[in-house]
Design an enzyme around this catalytic site. Sequence first.
Site, short mmCIF file in Angstrom:
data_model
loop_
_atom_site.label_atom_id
_atom_site.label_comp_id
_atom_site.label_asym_id
_atom_site.label_seq_id
_atom_site.Cartn_x
_atom_site.Cartn_y
_atom_site.Cartn_z
N ASN A 16 -12.06 -3.29 0.42
CA ASN A 16 -10.92 -3.52 1.33
C ASN A 16 -11.44 -4.02 2.66
OD1 ASN A 16 -8.36 -3.35 2.61
ND2 ASN A 16 -8.86 -1.31 3.35
N GLU A 17 -11.33 -3.20 3.66
CA GLU A 17 -11.68 -3.62 5.02
C GLU A 17 -13.10 -3.12 5.31
OE1 GLU A 17 -8.47 -3.34 8.40
OE2 GLU A 17 -9.65 -1.52 8.35
N GLU A 36 0.86 -1.19 0.00
CA GLU A 36 0.00 0.00 0.00
C GLU A 36 0.89 1.22 0.00
OE1 GLU A 36 -2.71 0.43 3.34
OE2 GLU A 36 -3.83 1.95 2.23
N CYS A 76 -6.57 0.91 2.97
CA CYS A 76 -7.54 2.01 2.98
C CYS A 76 -7.44 2.90 1.75
CB CYS A 76 -7.34 2.87 4.22
SG CYS A 76 -7.81 2.04 5.74
O1 AHR Z 1 -2.18 -1.44 6.86
C1 AHR Z 1 -2.68 -0.21 7.25
C2 AHR Z 1 -4.19 -0.13 7.19
O2 AHR Z 1 -4.78 -0.99 8.11
C3 AHR Z 1 -4.80 -0.55 5.89
O3 AHR Z 1 -4.76 0.46 4.96
C4 AHR Z 1 -6.21 -0.86 6.28
O4 AHR Z 1 -6.80 -1.81 5.44
C5 AHR Z 1 -6.11 -1.30 7.70
O5 AHR Z 1 -6.98 -0.61 8.51
#
Ligand code: AHR
Length: 656
Positions: free
Chosen positions: A375-376, A46, A241
């Site tokens: 993603n999350e 990322e 994120c």
């Molecule tokens: O790895 C850092 C962040 O942690 C990522 O962007 C996110 O997916 C998670 O909250």
Amino acid sequence: MNTALKTALLIACAASASQASALQLDLDTRHPGAEIPSTMYGIFFEDINYGADGGLYAEKVKNRSFEFPAGLTGWSVAGDVVLHDTGGPFERNPRYVTLQPAVHPELHTMLENEGFFGIAFEAGKEYRFSLWARTDAPGAKLKAELVDPAANGETQIMAAGDITVDSRDWKRYEIMLRPDATVDKGRLRVFLCKPEAAVDVEHISLMPADTWKGRPDGMRADLAQRLADLRPGVFRFPGGCIVEGRTLDTRYNWKNTVGPVENRPLNENRWQSTFHHRFFPDYYQTYGLGFYEFFELSEDIGAEPLPIINVGLSCQYQNHADSCHIPVDSLGDYIQDALDLIEFANGPATSTWGAVRASMGHPEPFGLKFLGVGNEQWGPEYVSRLEPFVKAIRAAYPDIKIVGSSGPDSEGDKFDYLWPEMRRIGVDLVDEHFYRPEEWFLSQGARYDDYPRRGPKVFAGEYACHGRGYKRNHFNAALLEAAFMTGLERNADVVDMATYAPLFAHVEGWQWRPDLIWFDNLRSVPTSSYYVQQLYGLNRGTRVLRLTSAGKPVTGTDGLFASAVLDEPSGDYIVKAVNTTGSPAPLDIALKGLRKGKTPAEVVITTLHAGARDENSLDRPDVVKPVTTTATVASADWHTELPANTFAIYRFTSAK
Ligand code: AHR
């Protein structure tokens, strides 16, 4: 009793005590179990902590296209420099700058770039300086210089080269600069030369010549090599994120990241302002490192690419109103982006997006097999959006394996709601995230032992031990990750992939720690966690072997964790054992079921051990490092002592 006798007796007693209390580990060599997926240990990339711009992407110029909101961010100017908002040669990066003759003959017109925490260059290496330019006075000259503003010698100039601008039309110019000194906080200067004539300039770039694989617009070779050295089986990108953005307008849109780099539009980096206490107002994404480059890197390092795409949700932590997200009935463009991405990766060179890939230099498909949708994410708002994506992808590309999310927590309401929903929807893998403290990792050795064997597989897509009150890359955190990973390995029939996160961090620009690899502008250093990942990657094996103590898996009772695999190509049996306690653990490893004459000849022992708070740094990179020794194996029962606080890999090499 004399002292020598006393000492001898004490040693004998200690030896017999240790022998007596040895833990027997039974390794069933006869019945190899589940296959270890090639994707088992991978990497998560990322653009956080200046992981891309200022990191893996080798570009040294910050704001090279003058598109940062304040157009001259990163630049100092002298003389007469004019910024234009439109009219440049690149439609999606329309700004450019005019260098005009200075108002006095003793003045210089100049642009100076500060780079990312400085511009580093090394003596004897070559740097490719390039820019786009035009002039109404063909023959006008520019000079590019690499300087050390802090130099105390006769000159600040460490390298220089001239460019003659010979066209009234926009054209790319390039020269090589060869500095004669190594400087970590240098600058790039671009001068208008005397006699001065106005020159328009745009997309000013400085790249090392020795990028990864020598690609002209490529990656920092040392950082890419660190990735290759992990032997990753899967490469997840672009986050994280960043997939969601701070708002949907700033989400990661892969279509903006392909095609000529000069025309890839700038995007905000959401990590610039995520943490007020680690604030980086000049953090943007140029997308010089885009989806084509991610696919290419996956291919280079032998990892399956795993892109994650936006599901129509902006960051749920930062956006609470429904209006911040795309309504379920308006997802068409987002779903089309997903389908187009698959075409970009796998379509023939004659297809619309396959043609874009081919035009960038890769007519052959990349062979994409996996796609993460969201993603999350969490809640019904995720589920309702995921469903139409799954339907459309299944209809068009039934072979693509889809990854869904179980939310941001390792357990709890969001997790408990999402897993059954993921089963119902029928995704192929579920992404679990756990940034958790020591006690969590110590308690999770058996996490997957009872997971249902039918339905989606697990992708442990983001995890790291975040020490309670001490969130650093210290050895103890890595040790507990190694312990936890024995449970991933033992359950390779249900866990298909695991990626530590985040990957990179610039020592001067991090927002989040711990991370796997730290770097500055010249150097990089693997952390203890990196070595854990690497040892698993190098010793992945191909089939799970049953390893038990008193008939039970070794999942943390008394602080010991263990698992084992068979590596079919070599025939090696590989036992991984982690002692998280402060006392040595005597082990009897019994190789059960060996065929006659097949007792391994020797065992290669690799250990990772250090003080609990020891950590590697750029100045002290070798504080924590694996050590390898060998020992002979006389029989199928092999005795050893696993030192306190140690991760060990015992690789039994078959008799040849
Ligand atoms: O790895 C850092 C962040 O942690 C990522 O962007 C996110 O997916 C998670 O909250």
